[in-house]
Design a protein around this motif. Structure first.
Motif, PDB file in Angstrom:
ATOM      1  N   VAL A  38       0.859  -1.187   0.000  1.00  0.00           N
ATOM      2  CA  VAL A  38       0.000   0.000   0.000  1.00  0.00           C
ATOM      3  C   VAL A  38       0.893   1.233   0.000  1.00  0.00           C
ATOM      4  N   TYR A  39       0.677   2.107  -0.978  1.00  0.00           N
ATOM      5  CA  TYR A  39       1.420   3.358  -1.086  1.00  0.00           C
ATOM      6  C   TYR A  39       0.433   4.516  -1.074  1.00  0.00           C
ATOM      7  N   GLY A  40       0.600   5.424  -0.139  1.00  0.00           N
ATOM      8  CA  GLY A  40      -0.252   6.599  -0.093  1.00  0.00           C
ATOM      9  C   GLY A  40      -1.723   6.266   0.008  1.00  0.00           C
ATOM     10  N   GLY A  41      -2.037   5.202   0.718  1.00  0.00           N
ATOM     11  CA  GLY A  41      -3.433   4.822   0.901  1.00  0.00           C
ATOM     12  C   GLY A  41      -4.044   4.055  -0.249  1.00  0.00           C
ATOM     13  N   GLN A  42      -3.231   3.626  -1.222  1.00  0.00           N
ATOM     14  CA  GLN A  42      -3.740   2.873  -2.367  1.00  0.00           C
ATOM     15  C   GLN A  42      -3.000   1.540  -2.498  1.00  0.00           C
ATOM     16  N   ALA A  43      -3.745   0.496  -2.815  1.00  0.00           N
ATOM     17  CA  ALA A  43      -3.156  -0.830  -2.996  1.00  0.00           C
ATOM     18  C   ALA A  43      -2.415  -0.890  -4.322  1.00  0.00           C
ATOM     19  N   PHE A  44      -1.158  -1.310  -4.283  1.00  0.00           N
ATOM     20  CA  PHE A  44      -0.344  -1.353  -5.494  1.00  0.00           C
ATOM     21  C   PHE A  44      -0.714  -2.560  -6.354  1.00  0.00           C
ATOM     22  N   LEU A  46      -3.390  -3.528  -7.766  1.00  0.00           N
ATOM     23  CA  LEU A  46      -4.571  -4.253  -7.293  1.00  0.00           C
ATOM     24  C   LEU A  46      -5.235  -5.044  -8.415  1.00  0.00           C
ATOM     25  N   THR A  47      -5.311  -4.490  -9.603  1.00  0.00           N
ATOM     26  CA  THR A  47      -5.971  -5.199 -10.703  1.00  0.00           C
ATOM     27  C   THR A  47      -5.261  -6.519 -11.004  1.00  0.00           C
ATOM     28  N   ARG A  48      -3.939  -6.502 -11.038  1.00  0.00           N
ATOM     29  CA  ARG A  48      -3.185  -7.734 -11.288  1.00  0.00           C
ATOM     30  C   ARG A  48      -3.375  -8.732 -10.142  1.00  0.00           C
ATOM     31  N   HIS A  49      -3.400  -8.229  -8.930  1.00  0.00           N
ATOM     32  CA  HIS A  49      -3.594  -9.118  -7.781  1.00  0.00           C
ATOM     33  C   HIS A  49      -4.983  -9.758  -7.813  1.00  0.00           C
ATOM     34  N   LEU A  50      -5.989  -8.999  -8.182  1.00  0.00           N
ATOM     35  CA  LEU A  50      -7.343  -9.565  -8.239  1.00  0.00           C
ATOM     36  C   LEU A  50      -7.464 -10.580  -9.370  1.00  0.00           C
ATOM     37  N   ARG A  51      -6.751 -10.336 -10.452  1.00  0.00           N
ATOM     38  CA  ARG A  51      -6.744 -11.304 -11.552  1.00  0.00           C
ATOM     39  C   ARG A  51      -6.133 -12.623 -11.075  1.00  0.00           C
ATOM     40  N   GLN A 270      16.223  -2.510  -9.034  1.00  0.00           N
ATOM     41  CA  GLN A 270      15.530  -2.033  -7.844  1.00  0.00           C
ATOM     42  C   GLN A 270      15.155  -0.561  -8.002  1.00  0.00           C
ATOM     43  N   ARG A 271      16.096   0.241  -8.497  1.00  0.00           N
ATOM     44  CA  ARG A 271      15.814   1.667  -8.699  1.00  0.00           C
ATOM     45  C   ARG A 271      14.703   1.865  -9.721  1.00  0.00           C
ATOM     46  N   VAL A 272      14.773   1.136 -10.833  1.00  0.00           N
ATOM     47  CA  VAL A 272      13.761   1.250 -11.885  1.00  0.00           C
ATOM     48  C   VAL A 272      12.393   0.852 -11.344  1.00  0.00           C
ATOM     49  N   PHE A 273      12.351  -0.224 -10.589  1.00  0.00           N
ATOM     50  CA  PHE A 273      11.062  -0.696 -10.072  1.00  0.00           C
ATOM     51  C   PHE A 273      10.444   0.335  -9.143  1.00  0.00           C
ATOM     52  N   GLN A 274      11.228   0.870  -8.241  1.00  0.00           N
ATOM     53  CA  GLN A 274      10.697   1.846  -7.296  1.00  0.00           C
ATOM     54  C   GLN A 274      10.209   3.100  -8.021  1.00  0.00           C
ATOM     55  N   GLU A 275      10.937   3.493  -9.038  1.00  0.00           N
ATOM     56  CA  GLU A 275      10.548   4.672  -9.812  1.00  0.00           C
ATOM     57  C   GLU A 275       9.248   4.425 -10.565  1.00  0.00           C
ATOM     58  N   ARG A 276       9.137   3.268 -11.210  1.00  0.00           N
ATOM     59  CA  ARG A 276       7.920   2.958 -11.960  1.00  0.00           C
ATOM     60  C   ARG A 276       6.721   2.778 -11.038  1.00  0.00           C
ATOM     61  N   ALA A 277       6.935   2.145  -9.897  1.00  0.00           N
ATOM     62  CA  ALA A 277       5.852   1.942  -8.941  1.00  0.00           C
ATOM     63  C   ALA A 277       5.316   3.258  -8.412  1.00  0.00           C
ATOM     64  N   ALA A 278       6.217   4.220  -8.219  1.00  0.00           N
ATOM     65  CA  ALA A 278       5.800   5.541  -7.729  1.00  0.00           C
ATOM     66  C   ALA A 278       4.990   6.283  -8.786  1.00  0.00           C
ATOM     67  N   ASP A 279       5.236   5.982 -10.063  1.00  0.00           N
ATOM     68  CA  ASP A 279       4.546   6.665 -11.159  1.00  0.00           C
ATOM     69  C   ASP A 279       3.172   6.108 -11.439  1.00  0.00           C
ATOM     70  N   ASP A 280       2.936   4.821 -11.115  1.00  0.00           N
ATOM     71  CA  ASP A 280       1.683   4.165 -11.469  1.00  0.00           C
ATOM     72  C   ASP A 280       1.319   3.152 -10.386  1.00  0.00           C
ATOM     73  N   VAL A 281       0.286   3.435  -9.613  1.00  0.00           N
ATOM     74  CA  VAL A 281      -0.065   2.564  -8.497  1.00  0.00           C
ATOM     75  C   VAL A 281      -0.809   1.298  -8.945  1.00  0.00           C
ATOM     76  N   ASP A 282      -1.327   1.289 -10.180  1.00  0.00           N
ATOM     77  CA  ASP A 282      -2.047   0.099 -10.665  1.00  0.00           C
ATOM     78  C   ASP A 282      -1.619  -0.220 -12.092  1.00  0.00           C
ATOM     79  N   PRO A 283      -0.362  -0.610 -12.260  1.00  0.00           N
ATOM     80  CA  PRO A 283       0.172  -0.829 -13.612  1.00  0.00           C
ATOM     81  C   PRO A 283      -0.435  -2.068 -14.281  1.00  0.00           C
TER      82      PRO A 283
END
Length: 283
Positions: A38-44, A46-51, A270-283
């Protein structure tokens, strides 16, 4: 912070009972689950996890989860726990017989419980090898089930040795996964992760790592590896990284109690992942 609980259509107090003693999840481990960061009150993601929750439920023979209900529950617990770092979705067969058989389909009433709570994330991980194996031919191979006793035992052994994850082979001696993570070996500048045929879970972070590595021009692919590749990590000719929903991409700094070097491509991933995750909470 405390854990916030949603069950039976509403938020629950921490001392309320949320499942019957004959819930098949309790009696025989008949259920599936997902854990999201969870980042900033949003589940990261989530759509992929529900799938994946739906795929795991289908693989176990459970009715399809109601995605709208899961999303409603997720919104409720995260609103009530704005500082949460972890979301846990558990979906079980509901009340059932004391044996492994289920009630007739028309009588099944699955149980959904959604939790939000704290999470701690470390930049690096400490891993150990353990003597137990994953069965790549198991009826539940690749499914994220709540039958976690094997993981509990293996992780307890890792903690006993001062580590935070245990690394498992499969029955044919291939590198498979951790108890709650996928594994990535950096060899000659290439990130290699075992294929799903090894019996490992189709991790969401693993999936995104492969996609985002390609986008960033970092060499990464699936490849079957012998368990002995971990000897190369100890020797310094290869590097090990773990991926998971709470860890994200976490290079291994210690293997079997010995400090090991972090792989440069792994650190960049690791750096790329953290950067991309910060840009899109539901990729």
């Amino acid at each position: 912070m405390s854990v916030v609980i949603w069950a039976a259509g509403r938020l629950q107090e921490s001392d309320e009972l949320v499942a019957t003693g004959v819930d098949h999840g309790l009696t025989v481990g008949d259920g599936v689950f997902e854990t999201c960061a969870v980042y900033g009150g949003q589940a990261f993601a989530l759509t992929r996890h529900l799938r994946r929750l739906g795929r795991s439920a289908a693989g176990l023979g459970l009715p399809e989860p109601d995605e709208d209900e899961v999303r409603t529950a997720t919104a409720a617990v995260l609103a009530a726990a704005p500082d949460a770092g972890r979301l846990r979705i558990t979906y079980t067969g509901g009340p059932g017989p004391l044996g492994s058989n289920r009630l007739p389909v028309a009588e099944q009433r699955p149980t959904l419980v959604v939790l939000a709570g704290p999470a701690t994330r470390a930049q690096t991980s400490r891993a150990v090898r353990v003597p137990w194996v994953r069965n790549e031919r198991s009826a539940v191979a690749g499914l994220k089930t709540i039958s976690y006793a094997e993981n509990v035992v293996a992780l307890a052994e890792a903690y006993r040795q001062g580590a935070d994850e245990a690394i498992l082979a499969n029955t044919v001696g291939e590198l498979c996964e951790g108890t709650g993570s996928n594994v990535v070996v950096e060899r000659d500048g290439v990130l290699l992760t075992p294929p799903l045929a090894s019996g490992c879970l189709a991790g969401i972070t693993r999936e995104l790592l492969l996609e985002w590595a390609a986008d960033a021009g970092l060499p990464a692919r699936e490849e079957a590896l012998p368990y002995e590749v971990l000897d190369e990590v100890l020797a310094g000719s290869a590097h090990l990284t773990l991926s998971g929903s709470i860890r994200n991409v976490s290079p291994v700094a210690s293997l079997d109690g010995t400090s090991v070097a972090l792989g440069p491509v792994s650190v960049e991933m690791q750096r790329v992942f953290q950067e991309r995750a910060a840009d899109d909470v539901d990729p």
